[in-house]
Write a protein that holds these residues in place. Structure first.
Motif, mmCIF file in Angstrom:
data_model
loop_
_atom_site.group_PDB
_atom_site.id
_atom_site.type_symbol
_atom_site.label_atom_id
_atom_site.label_comp_id
_atom_site.label_asym_id
_atom_site.label_seq_id
_atom_site.Cartn_x
_atom_site.Cartn_y
_atom_site.Cartn_z
ATOM 1 N N VAL A 1 12.356 1.284 5.214
ATOM 2 C CA VAL A 1 11.292 1.648 4.279
ATOM 3 C C VAL A 1 11.561 3.049 3.743
ATOM 4 O O VAL A 1 12.271 3.837 4.378
ATOM 5 C CB VAL A 1 9.897 1.617 4.945
ATOM 6 N N GLU A 2 10.975 3.334 2.593
ATOM 7 C CA GLU A 2 11.114 4.657 1.994
ATOM 8 C C GLU A 2 9.792 5.407 2.166
ATOM 9 O O GLU A 2 8.819 5.139 1.469
ATOM 10 C CB GLU A 2 11.465 4.533 0.507
ATOM 11 N N VAL A 3 9.774 6.313 3.130
ATOM 12 C CA VAL A 3 8.567 7.083 3.428
ATOM 13 C C VAL A 3 8.966 8.513 3.799
ATOM 14 O O VAL A 3 10.139 8.805 4.009
ATOM 15 C CB VAL A 3 7.761 6.464 4.601
ATOM 16 N N LYS B 1 14.911 0.904 12.832
ATOM 17 C CA LYS B 1 15.080 1.131 11.394
ATOM 18 C C LYS B 1 16.090 0.172 10.786
ATOM 19 O O LYS B 1 15.948 -0.228 9.631
ATOM 20 C CB LYS B 1 15.507 2.574 11.147
ATOM 21 N N GLU B 2 17.107 -0.196 11.563
ATOM 22 C CA GLU B 2 18.125 -1.088 11.004
ATOM 23 C C GLU B 2 17.591 -2.495 10.767
ATOM 24 O O GLU B 2 18.164 -3.268 9.991
ATOM 25 C CB GLU B 2 19.360 -1.149 11.912
ATOM 26 N N GLN B 3 16.482 -2.860 11.403
ATOM 27 C CA GLN B 3 15.892 -4.180 11.177
ATOM 28 C C GLN B 3 14.980 -4.195 9.955
ATOM 29 O O GLN B 3 14.904 -5.191 9.238
ATOM 30 C CB GLN B 3 15.117 -4.636 12.424
ATOM 31 N N ILE C 1 3.581 7.799 5.644
ATOM 32 C CA ILE C 1 4.065 7.744 7.027
ATOM 33 C C ILE C 1 4.066 6.280 7.448
ATOM 34 O O ILE C 1 3.134 5.527 7.131
ATOM 35 C CB ILE C 1 3.156 8.578 7.946
ATOM 36 N N PHE C 2 5.101 5.880 8.158
ATOM 37 C CA PHE C 2 5.254 4.491 8.579
ATOM 38 C C PHE C 2 5.286 4.427 10.098
ATOM 39 O O PHE C 2 5.994 5.197 10.748
ATOM 40 C CB PHE C 2 6.570 3.939 8.006
ATOM 41 N N ILE C 3 4.500 3.529 10.673
ATOM 42 C CA ILE C 3 4.504 3.310 12.114
ATOM 43 C C ILE C 3 4.825 1.847 12.377
ATOM 44 O O ILE C 3 4.094 0.953 11.955
ATOM 45 C CB ILE C 3 3.147 3.672 12.752
ATOM 46 N N ALA D 1 0.830 -1.206 0.000
ATOM 47 C CA ALA D 1 0.000 0.000 0.000
ATOM 48 C C ALA D 1 0.866 1.258 0.000
ATOM 49 O O ALA D 1 0.580 2.222 -0.721
ATOM 50 C CB ALA D 1 -0.920 -0.014 1.218
ATOM 51 N N LEU D 2 1.919 1.256 0.801
ATOM 52 C CA LEU D 2 2.803 2.418 0.855
ATOM 53 C C LEU D 2 3.509 2.642 -0.481
ATOM 54 O O LEU D 2 3.658 3.790 -0.937
ATOM 55 C CB LEU D 2 3.831 2.238 1.973
ATOM 56 N N GLU D 3 3.932 1.564 -1.106
ATOM 57 C CA GLU D 3 4.596 1.680 -2.407
ATOM 58 C C GLU D 3 3.645 2.281 -3.440
ATOM 59 O O GLU D 3 4.019 3.190 -4.207
ATOM 60 C CB GLU D 3 5.074 0.310 -2.878
ATOM 61 N N ALA D 4 2.408 1.802 -3.447
ATOM 62 C CA ALA D 4 1.422 2.323 -4.392
ATOM 63 C C ALA D 4 1.105 3.787 -4.105
ATOM 64 O O ALA D 4 0.921 4.584 -5.038
ATOM 65 C CB ALA D 4 0.154 1.482 -4.326
ATOM 66 N N ALA D 5 1.041 4.132 -2.828
ATOM 67 C CA ALA D 5 0.746 5.517 -2.457
ATOM 68 C C ALA D 5 1.857 6.453 -2.920
ATOM 69 O O ALA D 5 1.603 7.556 -3.424
ATOM 70 C CB ALA D 5 0.559 5.618 -0.943
ATOM 71 N N ARG D 6 3.107 6.022 -2.741
ATOM 72 C CA ARG D 6 4.243 6.833 -3.193
ATOM 73 C C ARG D 6 4.208 7.031 -4.709
ATOM 74 O O ARG D 6 4.478 8.124 -5.213
ATOM 75 C CB ARG D 6 5.565 6.180 -2.791
ATOM 76 N N GLN D 7 3.857 5.987 -5.423
ATOM 77 C CA GLN D 7 3.793 6.073 -6.881
ATOM 78 C C GLN D 7 2.726 7.062 -7.336
ATOM 79 O O GLN D 7 2.847 7.664 -8.411
ATOM 80 C CB GLN D 7 3.516 4.687 -7.470
ATOM 81 N N ARG D 8 1.699 7.242 -6.509
ATOM 82 C CA ARG D 8 0.639 8.189 -6.839
ATOM 83 C C ARG D 8 0.940 9.602 -6.339
ATOM 84 O O ARG D 8 0.120 10.505 -6.493
ATOM 85 C CB ARG D 8 -0.689 7.696 -6.247
#
Length: 306
Positions: free
Chosen positions: A178-180, A173-175, A166-168, A154-161
């Motif tokens: 994500v790109e947000v 982060k090292e585990q 936002i990621f919760i 969903a986040l990937e599709a949202a970025r493409q649009r």
């Protein structure tokens, strides 16, 4: 992360040393252990304060330009998003489409477990397409362990649009990377019951969503002082709250507050504006519209003569 990779290294899957004798504790000892562990939720929120504030500003700015907010999650995370979205209309009189909760498996997953559906990346992408997410919108992906394919899709599709994202999550982060636009990590540590993220992870997620949605509505002028002046008067309890808000802020009695509330079409905000400015309801509505519903700014404009 593909299906063949283990998730055992994730913080949310670790063993909590403080609860290794969980099955041997008395009921009181269980309660005390939960109480001690839940302190971690407050610390996690404090540690993420700047990212939460950044998210509030992004969402408020988007909504100010006609954007919408979408929460996306699976299981407990999805249910918490749906819950927060559902509470916005009665609390802040927002239209149902302004804040929406998307959960893997749809409405049925709210009451019946459907964990297998969270593994479908394409379903997450399709959910974003189905809601016709645009560049004005904001999508918040919620996943305690950070790896839920449905949410990541969903986040990937949202970025493409072109939407803000936002990621919760409750892992470092090292585990999981994500790109947000805003990456919020609520690190509450291992659960008392190993891997059961409906516990501390669920609690801290609910706290974060409370902060986000309430903070955004404050920024949008749906609160005056600490009163919910945009409350939707849809039942007796909410009418009682509306009358108390009007009476408390104006000093008039309950009966007078009721007359004023009815005159304003059950709008607490308009009732207060009418009382403080002497405007007729129609003129008050136009003034509130001019200031995008911000009661304080509308009142100040009358006092300054602008």
């Amino acid at each position: 992360m593909n299906d063949s990779q283990t998730r055992g290294h994730l913080l949310t899957e670790q063993i909590n040393a403080s609860s290794q004798n969980l099955d041997q504790l008395s009921s009181l000892e269980l309660v005390d252990l939960f109480n001690r562990e839940d302190i971690q939720t407050l610390l996690a929120i404090a540690h993420s304060r700047e990212h939460l504030a950044q998210a509030i500003d992004i969402i408020a700015a988007a909504m100010g330009h006609g954007g919408r907010l979408f929460y996306v999650g699976a299981g407990t995370s999805g249910r918490l998003g749906v819950l927060d979205a559902a509470e916005c209309p009665p609390t802040f009189c927002t239209p149902p489409e302004l804040v929406q909760g998307i959960i893997a498996g749809g409405a049925a997953a709210l009451v019946r477990s459907s964990e297998d559906l969270e593994d479908r990346t394409e379903d997450g992408k399709q959910a974003i397409a189905h809601r016709d997410v645009k560049d004005l919108d904001v999508v918040v992906g919620i996943t305690a362990g950070g790896t839920t394919p449905y949410v990541l899709g969903a986040l990937e599709a949202a970025r493409q649009r072109g939407a803000k994202t936002i990621f919760i999550a409750c892992v470092p982060k090292e585990q999981v990377k994500v790109e947000v636009d805003v990456d919020i990590r609520l690190l509450v540590g291992a659960e008392i019951l190993a891997g059961s993220t409906r516990l501390k992870a669920g609690t801290v997620t609910k706290m974060a969503l409370n902060i986000l949605s309430t903070g955004v509505m404050v920024k949008l002028g749906k609160v005056y002082g600490n009163r919910m002046v945009d409350v939707a008067v849809t039942n007796q309890k909410l009418r009682d709250r509306a009358l108390r808000i009007i009476a408390d802020l104006t000093g008039i009695n309950r009966q007078e507050a009721g007359v004023l509330l009815d005159k304003s079409g059950l709008s607490v905000k308009l009732a207060l504006l009418i009382y403080w400015t002497g405007l007729e309801a129609e003129d008050g509505e136009k003034l509130l519209e001019k200031f995008q519903g911000n009661l304080r700014e509308a009142v100040l404009s009358c006092q300054s003569g602008s």
